[in-house]
Design a protein around this motif. Structure first.
Motif, short mmCIF file in Angstrom:
data_model
loop_
_atom_site.label_atom_id
_atom_site.label_comp_id
_atom_site.label_asym_id
_atom_site.label_seq_id
_atom_site.Cartn_x
_atom_site.Cartn_y
_atom_site.Cartn_z
N PRO A 134 0.80 -1.43 0.03
CA PRO A 134 -0.08 0.06 0.03
C PRO A 134 1.09 1.39 -0.08
N LEU A 135 0.42 2.15 -0.78
CA LEU A 135 1.29 3.70 -0.64
C LEU A 135 0.04 4.77 -0.13
N ARG A 136 0.87 5.66 0.17
CA ARG A 136 0.14 6.77 0.86
C ARG A 136 -0.82 7.34 -0.19
N PRO A 137 -1.90 8.20 0.50
CA PRO A 137 -2.83 8.72 -0.43
C PRO A 137 -2.27 9.71 -1.42
N LEU A 138 -2.85 9.35 -2.69
CA LEU A 138 -2.39 10.37 -3.86
C LEU A 138 -3.66 10.52 -4.41
N MET A 139 -4.03 12.17 -4.36
CA MET A 139 -5.29 12.90 -4.86
C MET A 139 -4.81 13.63 -6.18
N LEU A 140 -5.57 13.09 -7.01
CA LEU A 140 -5.35 13.81 -8.51
C LEU A 140 -6.61 15.18 -8.74
N VAL A 141 -5.96 15.95 -9.00
CA VAL A 141 -7.18 17.17 -9.43
C VAL A 141 -6.97 17.40 -10.99
#
Length: 389
Positions: A134-141
């Motif tokens: 698992p990776l850390r949260p990645l939010m795409l705008v």
């Protein structure tokens, strides 16, 4: 609908779309106990106003922000350790990326580096096949100008092409305030790449029904809304719809096998400055026509997302395949009516030489579908007249 004996489909991406989508950013991060995101962007790509709008979404959140908005146009391996140091020294625990293309690749690679490092095993294509966990949260705008690759598990770090479902962003935000008025050619190029990926995923017998559902959605949104984008008809709303289509196409593409249009156009692109999406568009009707020879029902089903249920239902079965192919030409004509740089109708209308075309074909010569490749290229040389005949 045919069900493959075995298939795999995964789309962990969550989508927030609408005029207030950005307001959900702090909440989505809080769901992962993240309170110190690093914001990445290319200010020249998206504009200072949109960077500030994104920052304003956190105004009352109490979150600590790190910001680096000078990302380059292309991935730079030497920059990754610098970004990792900024991330760690700033006590960051997540990544928020604004933009498309290589900016998102950089964010994916950074998230992999700070979460799991780059140690791994590569396959024959140079892709990392080790599960990093698992990776850390990645939010795409998301912004206009992408092609759907942003929401896949692919990423280019400037040296190699990485591939892992873990690289898929956690949440994508599609907000009209982020729809900058990009150059029409770039918008069309990205949308055409997404459209071809969706069509090839739709026709992939091994992909499964869920993948086809995403591909169906992508085709429908892009075909309906991209001409409106160029006509400047409620442009931001139309751009949001097209970007939604590109996101759906990316989800379908990552769960299917890359098709011949993708492979051929990628090889042809090495010999021309013509945008990749335009090359794919030249090849697409001929690929669809070749598939339609042996699978007319499958190709005929492509008509549904392009025209809707009512017209599809009243069209005779034996007319659906030729009508589907004609619809693609009509769609490209509608785009060309608004574009200053036209989508060529044939490879002969490009600056590609016969030698370059033959070289692209020979690179697929060992493939069992080589005869199919030759027929698609021959049709693309002749243009619409090849399908008429």
């Amino acid at each position: 609908m045919r069900l493959p004996e075995a298939f795999s489909f995964s789309s962990p991406l969550k989508i927030n779309c609408g005029s207030r989508a950005l307001e959900n950013l702090p909440t989505e991060l809080a769901a992962f106990n993240a309170n110190a995101p690093l914001i990445l962007a290319n200010r020249d790509q998206v504009g200072k106003k949109r960077v500030n709008t994104l920052i304003d979404a956190f105004k009352t959140s109490g979150l600590t922000l790190g910001i680096y908005d000078r990302l380059p146009d292309q991935p730079q391996p030497d920059l990754m350790p610098v970004l990792a140091r900024i991330y760690r020294d700033g006590g960051c625990d997540s990544v928020v990326v604004l933009g498309h293309g290589s900016v998102v690749d950089t964010a994916k690679c950074l998230n992999l580096m700070v979460s799991a490092g780059f140690q791994g095993r590569l396959d024959g294509a140079g892709r990392d096949v080790t599960d990093p966990g698992p990776l850390r949260p990645l939010m795409l705008v998301a912004t206009a100008g992408g092609n759907g690759d942003e929401v896949t598990g692919f990423a280019d770090d400037g040296v190699r092409r990485l591939c892992s479902p873990r690289l898929i962003p956690t949440v994508a935000f599609i907000d009209p305030s982020m729809m900058k008025d990009h150059d029409d050619r770039d918008v069309v190029d990205g949308a055409l790449i997404a459209l071809v990926h969706a069509v090839e995923a739709f026709l992939d017998d091994t992909a499964g029904p869920m993948c086809r559902a995403y591909a169906h959605t992508a085709i429908s949104l892009i075909v309906k809304h991209l001409p409106a984008v160029l006509r400047k008809t409620d442009r931001k709303k139309s751009l949001c719809a097209a970007v939604n289509g590109q996101v759906a196409a990316g989800c379908a593409f990552f769960s299917s096998t890359p098709g011949l249009c993708h492979l051929l156009a990628t090889r042809l692109k090495e010999g021309t400055d013509l945008p990749l999406g335009f090359l794919m568009a030249i090849l697409l009707p001929h690929m669809v026509a070749e598939v339609g020879v042996n699978q007319p029902e499958r190709v005929g089903e492509l008509m549904y997302p392009m025209v809707g249920a009512d017209i599809f239902a009243v069209t005779a079965a034996d007319l659906k395949t030729p009508r589907t192919i004609a619809l693609f030409w009509e769609f490209f004509d509608a785009l060309n009516a608004e574009l200053s740089v036209q989508i060529p109708s044939a490879i002969g209308d490009t600056d590609l030489t016969g030698e370059q075309i033959e070289r692209a074909q020979s690179r697929l010569a060992s493939d069992p579908s080589d005869d199919l490749v030759a027929r698609i290229l021959e049709g693309a040389r002749r243009g619409v007249s090849a399908i008429d005949n």
